[in-house]
Structures are given as C-alpha cells and as structure tokens.
Design a protein around this motif. Structure first.
Motif, short mmCIF file in Angstrom:
data_model
loop_
_atom_site.label_atom_id
_atom_site.label_comp_id
_atom_site.label_asym_id
_atom_site.label_seq_id
_atom_site.Cartn_x
_atom_site.Cartn_y
_atom_site.Cartn_z
N ARG A 34 0.86 -1.17 0.00
CA ARG A 34 0.00 0.00 0.00
C ARG A 34 0.90 1.22 0.00
N CYS A 35 0.59 2.18 -0.84
CA CYS A 35 1.42 3.38 -0.90
C CYS A 35 1.29 4.18 0.39
N CYS A 36 2.40 4.68 0.87
CA CYS A 36 2.41 5.51 2.07
C CYS A 36 3.45 6.61 1.91
N LYS A 37 3.45 7.55 2.81
CA LYS A 37 4.43 8.62 2.77
C LYS A 37 5.81 8.04 3.12
N ILE A 38 6.80 8.39 2.31
CA ILE A 38 8.16 7.86 2.52
C ILE A 38 8.83 8.70 3.60
N GLU A 39 8.93 8.14 4.79
CA GLU A 39 9.49 8.87 5.93
C GLU A 39 11.01 8.79 5.97
N ASN A 40 11.54 7.64 5.59
CA ASN A 40 12.98 7.40 5.67
C ASN A 40 13.65 7.73 4.34
N ARG A 41 14.14 8.95 4.21
CA ARG A 41 14.76 9.37 2.96
C ARG A 41 16.06 8.61 2.68
#
Length: 515
Positions: free
Chosen positions: A219-226
């Motif tokens: 599921r697409c989510c906000k990418i927190e770990n750049r």
C-alpha cells in the motif's frame, strides 16, 4: 534452528518443483510460439522484429532482475520482522520504478527513430512498420517495468505458485497471439506488437491485484525514511546497470549483426537467443526458489545454512542445464529441424544455437554468487567491474567483424567476456563473503563439473554420429535418452558425496519397496 531450516528447505524444494513445472510448460509453449511467429511473419520480418524490438523480448529479464533486487530489501525486512519497513520499501520502489520508466521512455523515443532511419538495414517498404513496432515495444517495456515492486513482493513472500500461474497464462496468451498472426488482415508486424502490449497490461493487472489484496505492505504511504530511498535508489541503480549491460549486449549484438550482415543473420541469432531464454528460465526458476532463503539467512547471520544453499544452488543450476544442453549440442541440426521445420534451418542457425548454449551455461553460474554479493548490499564495485567486462564482448565482436570474421564470432567474443567476468565474480565473493573458500569451490564443484561435462559430451556426440537413424524426431529421442543416462551416471559417480549417494539409493529403494 535445525527444525526451522528443515522447514525452509522443504519450502525451497516445493517452490523449485513448482517453478520447474512452470519452466517446462513455458519452454514448450514459447518454443512452439517461435515457430508460429517465424511462419506468420516470414524470416525477413522476423529478423527485423528481433533487431528493432529486442526491448520487448528483454523486458521480462529486466523486470525479474530488478524485482529480485527490490526483493532483497523486502526479504531483509521480513527476516527482521519489520513490516513498516516493508511498506516503506514498497512505496520507495514504486516511485523509483515510475521515474525510471519515464526516463527510459523519453530517452529511447529520441534515440530509437534516429538510429533506425540512419544506421539499420531495413527494406524501404517496411520502414514505417519498423518505427511503429519500435514504439509498441517501448510501450510493452514500460508496462513490464511498472510491475517490478509487485513481483518483488511475491518473490519475497515465496508465493511462487502465483508467479508460476500468471507467467504461464502470459505465455499461453502469447501462443494464441502467435497463432493468430497468420490470420491477420492488417500489417502482421504491427499486429504482433499491439498484441504484446495488451498481454503486458493484463499481466500487470494480475500482479497488482494479487499483491494489493494479499500483502498489507503493498500500500502506498508517505516515505518517511529518505535514507532508505537513497539506499534503494543506489542499489537498484547498480543492479539496473548490470541488467542494462545484459540488455545492451543482446540488443547491441542484434543491431551489430543487422548492420554487418542483414535481417537473415538476425533471424539466426534470434533462434539461438530463444534457446538461451528457454535455458535461462530453468536456471532462473532455481534462483527464484533459493534466493529469498539465502538473503534471509544472511540477515540472521546463519552462514552455515547459507553455505549449504550456495553449494546446492550451484549444483542444481549447472546439472539441470547440463541435462538439457548435452542432447541439444550433440543433435542441434535435428533439434532445429523438428522445432522449426527442415526448410527453415541453415548452418548459421546451428552455429548460433550451439554457441548460445555454451554461453548460457557459463553465464548461469553467476546467480548464487550475485545473490550473496547483493545480500551484503556492497554491489557498486562488483557490478561496475563484472558487467563492464561483459559489455566488452560487444566492441570485441565489432573489431572481429571489421577484420572480416563471420557472424557467429559475436558469440565467441561474448563467451570470452563471460569467462573473464566469472573470474572477477569469484574475486569479489572472496573479498565480501569471508566464509567462502575458493579451493573448496574448485575441488567440490568446478572439477567434478568439468569431468561430468567432458565424459557425457564425448559419449553422446560419438553415439549421435554413428546412429543409423534418418528420422529427425526418432534420432533426437534416442540421443536425448543416451545423453540423460550418461549424464546421470557421471553425476552419481563424480558429483554426489557419499552421504548424498546413500540418500539417493535409499530414496529409490523405498520407492521400489512401496510398489
């Protein structure tokens, strides 16, 4: 730990059997499809298609290779029990894949038509069709790239039955398309290209539907770990360089043959490439079954089990390919006559097919090595050196052609590059994986493999030459039986350890006693 590893081994064995059955069905279907496409398009259009649209024929290879690259991070997350990282990896992988697809589309849309118009040997009447087929193949390529994050999730969760089912349906649809070519009223070359785009869309839909319904992490989510985004981009970038080197080698070889020799040589090269794809799918099936367990073992620092998987993987890949390769090498003319029809076979096809078989076996040996190197995530120098050596085979072939050498010398140059690259792979494995012992690899794998191959080949080739059978199919059946018996005898004599021989003997005795 022992019980856990025993359970994992059973899972690997089950997946290997499933993927082997998939490979068997796909090989039969794909090889028959080649015959239908060759008859439907004709030898000139068939050679033209493979020179121009090699992108679509290589797209599955790129997709599965990059999926295995992404799967490395999925498997690590599963091995650590970190489901949040799995979802983060999926989202980052999907974003990177879309950006990669757009970049390739723009780049190839500019370079492709320019090269076709200025450098390729194409009949004037087929130029418009050639351009249309190029863009259709590019569309198929983009669609197959988008499936990478979803296919990687299926690999990481070891749901190989799903992969086997979808890829089998994909192959059967391509068989139906190949059969329909001869009945098409429109331009058959363009008709074939459109059909492949539709099939690619259907395959993508299947993978997306299954992965999103069965894996919560897809599921697409906000990418927190750049930093994960950067790490995945670098890892996938170097993996893509290696995959691209393989594609450039194949596609560049087709273009080079077209420039120096024309579409007929392209057709001969493509037949050899189809044999390569069939054999490569066999080794690929074994890799897909072993790879997740190898990476998870590395993540848990279970090097003892990883070492066993490495040895088993090498043996299984090589000897499965050998069982297939020896009858093909000994009876190539009859194989091609049965497959394509005697009137479609020429000396150039035979030469390319034999050399491609040797190339395929040598190339397949990189898979267990690359899996361990990728598990370490230290792949930059490995990929840069190894795949640059592989790429060097193409300019070497061009120099040979400028010197007047015949078309099949391109395969000799690729075989030389592949052999040197394998030496480089072993060098990096020694540096990156301290538990690896080069002496043990040579004594326990290389020397028995050489002995088995040499004896089996000599026996099979000799008997093939003296057989008084004129029927192509009957001759092939007899040679295949002899090759199989000779190879299995050599494997039992030179390859299996004492313990493995006892297990094999007990297995067959138990089977006989049950009956």
């Amino acid at each position: 730990m022992g019980y856990g590893n025993e359970h994992k081994t059973k899972t690997i064995a089950k997946n290997t059997i499933v993927l082997f059955m998939r490979m068997l069905v796909l090989t039969i279907v794909n090889l028959y499809s080649v015959k239908l496409v060759l008859n439907g398009l004709g030898i000139v259009d068939y050679g033209l298609y493979n020179a121009i649209a090699a992108l679509v024929t290589s797209s599955t290879c790129i997709s599965s290779t990059l999926a295995l690259s992404t799967q490395r991070y999925y498997s690590f997350a599963i091995g650590k029990g970190d489901h949040r990282k799995f979802q983060q990896t999926f989202s980052a992988s999907l974003l990177l894949t879309v950006l990669l697809a757009l970049t390739i589309m723009i780049l190839f849309s500019i370079i492709g038509p320019w090269f076709i118009y200025n450098y390729m040997t194409i009949p004037a009447s087929r130029l418009t069709s050639a351009i249309n087929v190029f863009f259709l193949s590019l569309a198929s390529f983009m669609i197959v790239l988008i499936q990478i994050p979803y296919l990687a999730a299926i690999f990481a969760n070891e749901d190989m039955g799903v992969y086997a089912l979808v890829s089998t349906i994909d192959s059967l649809l391509k068989l139906m398309l190949a059969y329909s070519i001869s009945h098409a009223t429109a331009d058959r070359l363009v008709f074939y290209g459109i059909g492949l785009v539709i099939i690619a869309l259907l395959t993508l839909t299947c993978y997306v539907f299954f992965a999103t319904r069965n894996y919560q992490g897809c599921r697409c989510c906000k990418i927190e770990n750049r930093s994960l985004m950067k790490e995945l981009a670098l890892f996938s970038g170097w993996t893509f360089y290696g995959t691209l080197a393989s594609v450039v080698t194949t596609h560049g070889s087709a273009l080079t043959l077209n420039v120096f020799f024309g579409p007929v040589s392209n057709a001969a090269f493509s037949i050899g490439n189809q044999v390569y794809n069939a054999m490569n799918s066999l080794s690929g099936s074994t890799v897909v079954a072993f790879r997740p367990a190898m990476i998870k073992s590395f993540a848990r620092n279970d090097y003892n089990y990883l070492g066993r998987l490495f040895v088993s993987g090498n043996k299984l890949i090589y000897y499965l390919l050998l069982l297939l390769a020896i009858p093909l090498l000994a009876d190539t003319d009859n194989v091609l006559a049965v497959w394509l029809g005697k009137n479609n076979v020429n000396v150039e096809m035979t030469s390319f097919t034999r050399l491609y078989i040797i190339y395929t076996i040598l190339l397949s040996l990189h898979n267990p090595i690359t899996t361990i190197v990728q598990a370490t995530a230290k792949i930059r120098n490995y990929t840069l050196v190894v795949d640059s050596v592989m790429l060097a085979g193409l300019p070497l072939a061009i120099l040979l052609f400028l010197d007047g050498k015949p078309s099949f010398w391109i395969m000799l140059s690729l075989i030389i590059a592949c052999f040197i690259a394998h030496i480089c792979r072993l060098f990096f494995l020694c540096r990156l994986y301290k538990e690896f012992r080069l002496g043990g690899y040579i004594n326990k794998f290389v020397i028995p493999a050489i002995a088995t191959t040499a004896i089996s080949c000599i026996i099979t080739i000799y008997i093939s030459k003296v057989l008084p059978i004129t029927n192509h199919l009957m001759h092939l059946v007899v040679v295949t039986f002899i090759a199989t018996v000779a190879t299995l005898f050599c494997i039992f004599t030179f390859v299996l350890t004492k313990g493995e021989k006892q297990k094999a003997f007990s297995f067959f005795v138990n089977r006989i006693m049950r009956k």
